[in-house]
Design a protein around this motif. Structure first.
Motif, PDB file in Angstrom:
ATOM      1  N   ARG A  34       0.836  -1.205   0.000  1.00 41.88           N
ATOM      2  CA  ARG A  34       0.000   0.000   0.000  1.00 41.88           C
ATOM      3  C   ARG A  34       0.870   1.254   0.000  1.00 41.88           C
ATOM      4  O   ARG A  34       0.648   2.195  -0.774  1.00 41.88           O
ATOM      5  CB  ARG A  34      -0.917  -0.029   1.225  1.00 41.88           C
ATOM      6  CG  ARG A  34      -2.052   0.952   1.184  1.00 41.88           C
ATOM      7  CD  ARG A  34      -3.138   0.586   2.198  1.00 41.88           C
ATOM      8  NE  ARG A  34      -2.604   0.183   3.480  1.00 41.88           N
ATOM      9  CZ  ARG A  34      -2.091   1.018   4.382  1.00 41.88           C
ATOM     10  NH1 ARG A  34      -2.061   2.312   4.122  1.00 41.88           N
ATOM     11  NH2 ARG A  34      -1.602   0.582   5.524  1.00 41.88           N
ATOM     12  N   PHE A  68      -4.355 -10.048  -6.289  1.00 46.60           N
ATOM     13  CA  PHE A  68      -5.571 -10.464  -5.589  1.00 46.60           C
ATOM     14  C   PHE A  68      -6.424  -9.271  -5.176  1.00 46.60           C
ATOM     15  O   PHE A  68      -7.643  -9.297  -5.273  1.00 46.60           O
ATOM     16  CB  PHE A  68      -5.205 -11.280  -4.348  1.00 46.60           C
ATOM     17  CG  PHE A  68      -6.402 -11.856  -3.631  1.00 46.60           C
ATOM     18  CD1 PHE A  68      -6.994 -13.033  -4.057  1.00 46.60           C
ATOM     19  CD2 PHE A  68      -6.947 -11.217  -2.521  1.00 46.60           C
ATOM     20  CE1 PHE A  68      -8.094 -13.563  -3.411  1.00 46.60           C
ATOM     21  CE2 PHE A  68      -8.052 -11.747  -1.869  1.00 46.60           C
ATOM     22  CZ  PHE A  68      -8.621 -12.919  -2.309  1.00 46.60           C
ATOM     23  N   TYR A  69      -5.787  -8.208  -4.707  1.00 46.04           N
ATOM     24  CA  TYR A  69      -6.525  -7.092  -4.123  1.00 46.04           C
ATOM     25  C   TYR A  69      -6.759  -5.985  -5.148  1.00 46.04           C
ATOM     26  O   TYR A  69      -5.846  -5.598  -5.872  1.00 46.04           O
ATOM     27  CB  TYR A  69      -5.766  -6.532  -2.922  1.00 46.04           C
ATOM     28  CG  TYR A  69      -5.692  -7.513  -1.767  1.00 46.04           C
ATOM     29  CD1 TYR A  69      -6.759  -7.634  -0.884  1.00 46.04           C
ATOM     30  CD2 TYR A  69      -4.587  -8.325  -1.576  1.00 46.04           C
ATOM     31  CE1 TYR A  69      -6.715  -8.529   0.168  1.00 46.04           C
ATOM     32  CE2 TYR A  69      -4.529  -9.226  -0.525  1.00 46.04           C
ATOM     33  CZ  TYR A  69      -5.603  -9.323   0.351  1.00 46.04           C
ATOM     34  OH  TYR A  69      -5.552 -10.217   1.379  1.00 46.04           O
ATOM     35  N   SER A  70      -7.993  -5.489  -5.154  1.00 46.46           N
ATOM     36  CA  SER A  70      -8.348  -4.510  -6.190  1.00 46.46           C
ATOM     37  C   SER A  70      -7.680  -3.159  -5.972  1.00 46.46           C
ATOM     38  O   SER A  70      -7.601  -2.350  -6.879  1.00 46.46           O
ATOM     39  CB  SER A  70      -9.863  -4.347  -6.252  1.00 46.46           C
ATOM     40  OG  SER A  70     -10.340  -3.825  -5.036  1.00 46.46           O
ATOM     41  N   LEU A  71      -7.193  -2.916  -4.763  1.00 43.42           N
ATOM     42  CA  LEU A  71      -6.535  -1.628  -4.513  1.00 43.42           C
ATOM     43  C   LEU A  71      -5.247  -1.498  -5.323  1.00 43.42           C
ATOM     44  O   LEU A  71      -4.832  -0.410  -5.692  1.00 43.42           O
ATOM     45  CB  LEU A  71      -6.213  -1.513  -3.015  1.00 43.42           C
ATOM     46  CG  LEU A  71      -5.558  -0.230  -2.527  1.00 43.42           C
ATOM     47  CD1 LEU A  71      -6.567   0.910  -2.561  1.00 43.42           C
ATOM     48  CD2 LEU A  71      -5.026  -0.397  -1.120  1.00 43.42           C
ATOM     49  N   PHE A  72      -4.599  -2.640  -5.587  1.00 45.07           N
ATOM     50  CA  PHE A  72      -3.289  -2.597  -6.239  1.00 45.07           C
ATOM     51  C   PHE A  72      -3.436  -2.656  -7.756  1.00 45.07           C
ATOM     52  O   PHE A  72      -4.229  -3.416  -8.289  1.00 45.07           O
ATOM     53  CB  PHE A  72      -2.427  -3.753  -5.748  1.00 45.07           C
ATOM     54  CG  PHE A  72      -2.227  -3.754  -4.260  1.00 45.07           C
ATOM     55  CD1 PHE A  72      -1.904  -2.576  -3.597  1.00 45.07           C
ATOM     56  CD2 PHE A  72      -2.384  -4.912  -3.512  1.00 45.07           C
ATOM     57  CE1 PHE A  72      -1.737  -2.555  -2.222  1.00 45.07           C
ATOM     58  CE2 PHE A  72      -2.217  -4.897  -2.133  1.00 45.07           C
ATOM     59  CZ  PHE A  72      -1.896  -3.723  -1.487  1.00 45.07           C
TER      60      PHE A  72
END
Lengths: 159, 610
Positions: A34, A68-72
Motif C-alpha cells: 500500500r 488479488f486485491y483490487s486496490l493494487f
C-alpha cells in the motif's frame, strides 16, 4: 535508455525505505504494498521484484497478493482518477448511465485510462456514501448526486 | 491531561467533562461525517468557528460524527433546545451563530412533506421513531475528543469488567443479553467469547471486522466516524473476557475518515492508560492496531480476513478449526463486527437486562440500518429489533420520492435478497427476515421503486459476486460466472426457455459445494428474485419484454403518443439531439441518432418512452 515507466531514483529510495522499515514484521506485506503504491502510483515488474527481494519473499507470492486485491494496480494511472461508485444505492439511482456517458464523452473505458492520459476511470465498490448516490470521486473530491450531465461538467474542470 | 487514569480518576474525569459540557452553553453541533463532508461541512465548520469568535466567543462549535440524516446534510443541531438545521451553507454561519439561544433561523429548518417547518429534532419522524443505543452518541460528541466520550460514560463498562467482574461473569453477561453478531450471520456473541475463553493458550487475539463491503451498507463507517471509543471499549472488554493482550481493527482503505478518527482515538486512549500496559492501574494489558484492507469483498469473511492480516491472499479456509480455537497466526481469536463491539460497553455497564428487554425473543436489542436507494430520508437509522420494515421505509424513511411506488426492499447486500412491497409488514428479526426470503445481513436497506427491474438487479449482484469470488472453490468461481452470463442474456432479450431451470440448478450446486459464506449465499439474490418476481423473468424470456422498462435492449425507444403530454422534458434531456419536439407537439425519437442512454426515459414524468 530507460524504459518509459521507469521509477525515479527518488521513488526507488522511498520504496526501499518502506521495505526496510517493515522487513521482519510478520504479515506486513500488504502494508508495504500500500505504501509503495502511494509512492509509485502502480506496480511495474521491477518494483514487484524489488519488494520481493527486500522482503525476502518469492516474487510469485508478492505478485499473487498484488493481483488479488483490487486496490493494487499493475497499470499506470492517468493524471486524474475518476472513481465511480457502483454500490447498490448508486446503481438503483442511475450510476450506469453516468458511467456510460463519461466513457463516451472522454473516450475512456471503465477500468482503463484515456489515450491522452488525462483520466483513469474506475468503477469501485460501495464507498459507503449512499446518502449522496450516485457518487463520483475525482482524485480526493467527492461529488454526490451526479447525473450524466453534471458528471461531465465536473470532469471538464480537471485538466 | 496526559496522566494515566485509574478507575477513580476516570470517574472524576467523566464528572468534570460532563459538567463542562452542560455548563458551556450554547453549543452548535455540526455534522462532520463523510456524507456531510461531501456536501460542504468542512468550510461550514470553519465559517461557524470564525463567526462564533466574531460574535463574542460565547457559542461553542463542536464537530461531530455522522448524524445519520445524510440526505439533508450538512446538518447542524443547536443545544440547548435541539433545533435542527438542514443543508446549511457557509454563508448561513452568521445567522446560525446569532440564533443560538434565540429564535431559530426559519429558512434552515426541516420541512415536513406538507412544507411546514419543524424546529425540534424530536418532532421529526426520522428521529422520533428511532431508539439510539449503539448510536447514542451520534451527533452529540466530538469523536476526536476523548473527554466528550468519557463524559458520556465511555470506558465505565471496561472499569466494571476489570474491577467488579470475573472474565467468566463478563462472558455470562454478554450471553444473557442475547446479543447476536451484527455482521450478518447473527451468531450469539457470548457463545463465541465462551469458546475463545475456553481455548488453551497464552496468546489470543481480538479482531474487529470493519471491512464493511456490502454495497449499500455504511453503518460501521458511521459508528467509527462518530463514536470510535465505543468500539475500542467493546474490544477491551472482549480482551478481558478471553484473556487477550493484542487486537487488530481490520478496516477498508476506502474509509479514510474512519481510519483517521480511529487513529486519533487509539492515541488518546493510550495516553490516558486505557490502552497499553496496566490499564486503569490493573494488571490487565492490551493494545491494538489498525490494519488497512486492500479491497477484497471476501475479506469480510472471518478466515479470509485473518489470512489478509497475515499478509496473504485473502482466501477462506475450511472450518473447523473455528477461529475461537485456531484463528489469526493459529491462535485462539475472537472476531466481531464494529456494531457488535459498539454495544458491549453499555451492556456491561447497565447489565444484560437492558439489552435483553428490547426487541424480540430471538433477536434482542436494536439494529442499525443504512437506509438508501429510492427513499426520501436517506440515512442511518436505529430501531428496536422487531420493528416492521414498513416503519423503516415509510415512516422513518418518508416513503419513495416522486409519484413512484415501492416495489421491493433489498436487505443483506449480495448475500441477501429482496422483500416485495406486499411483505413490508415483516418485522426486522433474524428469523422473520430469513423466512421472507432475505437475510438480516449487516444492515443495508435499499429501497427500490417500480422502475427497478428485478432481473437487472439479480444481474447486478451476480456481476458483483463473480468478480469478488476469490476463486478457490470451482462451483463459486465458475458457477457464478455462468449465472451472470445467463442473466445478461436474459436482460439482452436472448433468454431461452431452460434458463430459469439452469439458474436454479447452478444455485443448488454453488450453495452446497462452496467453502465460505460468500459462495454459500451467492445465489440468494437470484433465488429471492425468482421466488417473488418470477413473472418478470418469464416476461423477459418469453415475450422479450422488460415490465419495468429498464433493460435497454428490450426497449423500443418510441414515444407512446397517447400518453405524451408534449412537455418537452425528454427533448431537453437528450444529449444526442435525437428527440424531435416543438411546443404542443408530440415528441418523436430519431432511432438513427439515439444512443440509448435512457436520459429521455429518466426525464419523462409520464412513463411514455416505450
Amino acid at each position: 535508455m530507460a524504459p518509459l515507466n521507469a521509477l525515479t531514483p527518488d521513488q526507488l529510495a522511498q520504496a526501499d525505505a518502506v521495505v526496510a522499515e517493515h522487513r521482519g514484521t510478520p504479515g506486513s506485506l500488504i502494508t508495504v504494498l500500500r505504501l509503495c503504491q502511494d509512492i509509485a502510483g502502480y506496480f511495474p515488474p521491477e518494483l514487484v521484484e524489488r519488494i520481493a527481494r527486500g522482503m525476502n519473499l518469492p516474487v510469485a507470492k508478492v505478485y499473487g497478493v498484488v493481483s488479488f486485491y483490487s486496490l493494487f494496480s499493475l497499470e499506470p494511472k492517468g493524471r486524474h482518477q475518476i472513481r465511480v461508485c457502483t454500490g447498490t444505492a448508486c446503481y438503483v439511482r442511475g450510476v450506469r448511465e453516468v458511467l456510460d456517458r463519461v466513457e463516451r464523452r472522454f473516450g475512456v473505458k471503465a477500468g482503463g485510462t484515456c489515450g491522452s492520459g488525462r483520466f483513469s476511470l474506475e468503477p469501485v465498490r460501495c464507498l459507503g456514501a449512499c446518502g449522496l448516490a450516485p457518487v463520483m470521486v475525482v482524485d480526493r473530491d467527492v461529488h454526490g448526486g451526479v447525473t450524466p450531465d453534471s458528471a461531465c461538467e465536473i470532469l471538464e474542470g480537471y485538466e | 491531561m496526559s496522566a494515566r487514569l485509574d478507575r477513580a480518576a476516570l470517574t472524576a474525569m467523566r464528572d468534570f467533562e460532563r459538567a463542562a459540557l452542560e455548563t458551556f452553553a450554547p453549543r452548535v453541533f455540526c455534522c462532520s461525517g463523510t456524507g456531510c463532508h461531501a456536501t460542504g461541512s468542512i468550510p461550514l465548520i470553519e465559517a461557524l468557528r470564525q463567526e462564533a469568535a466574531r460574535q463574542g466567543g460565547a457559542v461553542q462549535v463542536i464537530e461531530t460524527g455522522c448524524n445519520g440524516f445524510c440526505a439533508l446534510g450538512p446538518v447542524v443541531i443547536m443545544q440547548p433546545g435541539g433545533v435542527l438545521y438542514c443543508k446549511v451553507r457557509a454563508q448561513d454561519a452568521a445567522d446560525v451563530i446569532a440564533s443560538a439561544g434565540g429564535r431559530p433561523v426559519e429558512r434552515l429548518l426541516y420541512r415536513d412533506p406538507d412544507g411546514n417547518a419543524v424546529a425540534g429534532m424530536d418532532s421529526i419522524p426520522f428521529f422520533a421513531l428511532q431508539r439510539p443505543w449503539i448510536l447514542r452518541n451520534k451527533g452529540r460528541i466530538d469523536p476526536e475528543n476523548i473527554g466528550h466520550a468519557v463524559a458520556h460514560e465511555a470506558y465505565q463498562g471496561l472499569a466494571k469488567a476489570l474491577f467488579d467482574m470475573t472474565p467468566e461473569r463478563v462472558v455470562e453477561e454478554v450471553r444473557a443479553s442475547g446479543l447476536r453478531g451484527r455482521g450478518g450471520a447473527g451468531f450469539p456473541t457470548g457463545l463465541k467469547w465462551k469458546f475463545a475463553a475456553a481455548s488453551p493458550g497464552d496468546v489470543k487475539y481480538v479482531l474487529c471486522n470493519a471491512d464493511e463491503g456490502d454495497p449499500g451498507a455504511f453503518m460501521d463507517r458511521s459508528i467509527l466516524e462518530s463514536d470510535p471509543h465505543a468500539v475500542l471499549e467493546g474490544m477491551l472488554i472482549a480482551a478481558v473476557a478471553i484473556g487477550s493482550r493484542h487486537g487488530y481493527i481490520y478496516c477498508r482503505s476506502e474509509y479514510p475518515l474512519a481510519i483517521h478518527r480511529l487513529t486519533v482515538a487509539i492515541g488518546q486512549a493510550r495516553e490516558l492508560g486505557l490502552l497499553g500496559e496496566n490499564i486503569l492501574g490493573s494488571d490487565f494489558s492490551f493494545d491494538l492496531e489498525i490494519y488497512q484492507g486492500a479491497g477484497a469483498f471476501v475479506c469480510g469473511e472471518e478466515t479470509a480476513l485473518m489470512r489478509s492480516i497475515e499478509g496473504r491472499r485473502g482466501m477462506p479456509v475450511p472450518r473447523p478449526p473455528f477461529p475461537a480455537q485456531q484463528g489469526l497466526w493459529g491462535k485462539p481469536t475472537v472476531l466481531n463486527n464494529v456494531e457488535t463491539f459498539a454495544g458491549i460497553g453499555a451492556i456491561i455497564r447497565l447489565g444484560a437486562a437492558c439489552h435483553a428487554g428490547v426487541g424480540t425473543e430471538g433477536s434482542t436489542g436494536t439494529k442499525v440500518f443504512a437506509l438508501s436507494g429510492d427513499v426520501n430520508n436517506i440515512g442511518l437509522v436505529e430501531v428496536d429489533m422487531g420493528t416492521p420494515l414498513s416503519v423503516l421505509v415509510n415512516d422513518i424513511g418518508g416513503g419513495v420520492p416522486g409519484k413512484r411506488k415501492c416495489k421491493a426492499v433489498q436487505l443483506g447486500g449480495p448475500s441477501g435478497g429482496s422483500i416485495p412491497a406486499h411483505l413490508l409488514d415483516t418485522p426486522v428479526d433474524y428469523e422473520a427476515i430469513t423466512k421472507a426470503g432475505a437475510i438480516m445481513g449487516s444492515g443495508g436497506v435499499i429501497v427500490m421503486n417500480d422502475r427497478t427491474c428485478m432481473v437487472d438487479m439479480a444481474r447486478f449482484f451476480m456481476d458483483f459476486i463473480q468478480d469478488e469470488s476469490c476463486g478457490k472453490c470451482t462451483p463459486c468461481r465458475e458457477g457464478t460466472r455462468r449465472q451472470l452470463e445467463i442473466l445478461t442474456r436474459i436482460c439482452e432479450g436472448k433468454g431461452e426457455p431452460g434458463d430459469l431451470r439452469a439458474l436454479e440448478d447452478l444455485a443448488a450446486v454453488i450453495t452446497d459445494a462452496s467453502l465460505c459464506g460468500l459462495g454459500q449465499t451467492a445465489s440468494n439474490p437470484i433465488l429471492s428474485a425468482l421466488r417473488h418476481f418470477r413473472g418478470e423473468f418469464e416476461a423477459h424470456i418469453a415475450e422479450k419484454r422488460c415490465p419495468a422498462k429498464r433493460c435497454v435492449a428490450l426497449l423500443k425507444f418510441e414515444v407512446d403518443e397517447e400518453r405524451c403530454r408534449k412537455c418537452g422534458l425528454c427533448f431537453k434531456a437528450c444529449p444526442a439531439g435525437a428527440v424531435e419536439w416543438a411546443k404542443k407537439k408530440t415528441a418523436r425519437i430519431d432511432r438513427e441518432k439515439c444512443v440509448q442512454c435512457l436520459a429521455c426515459y429518466t426525464a419523462c414524468p409520464f412513463d411514455c418512452i416505450e
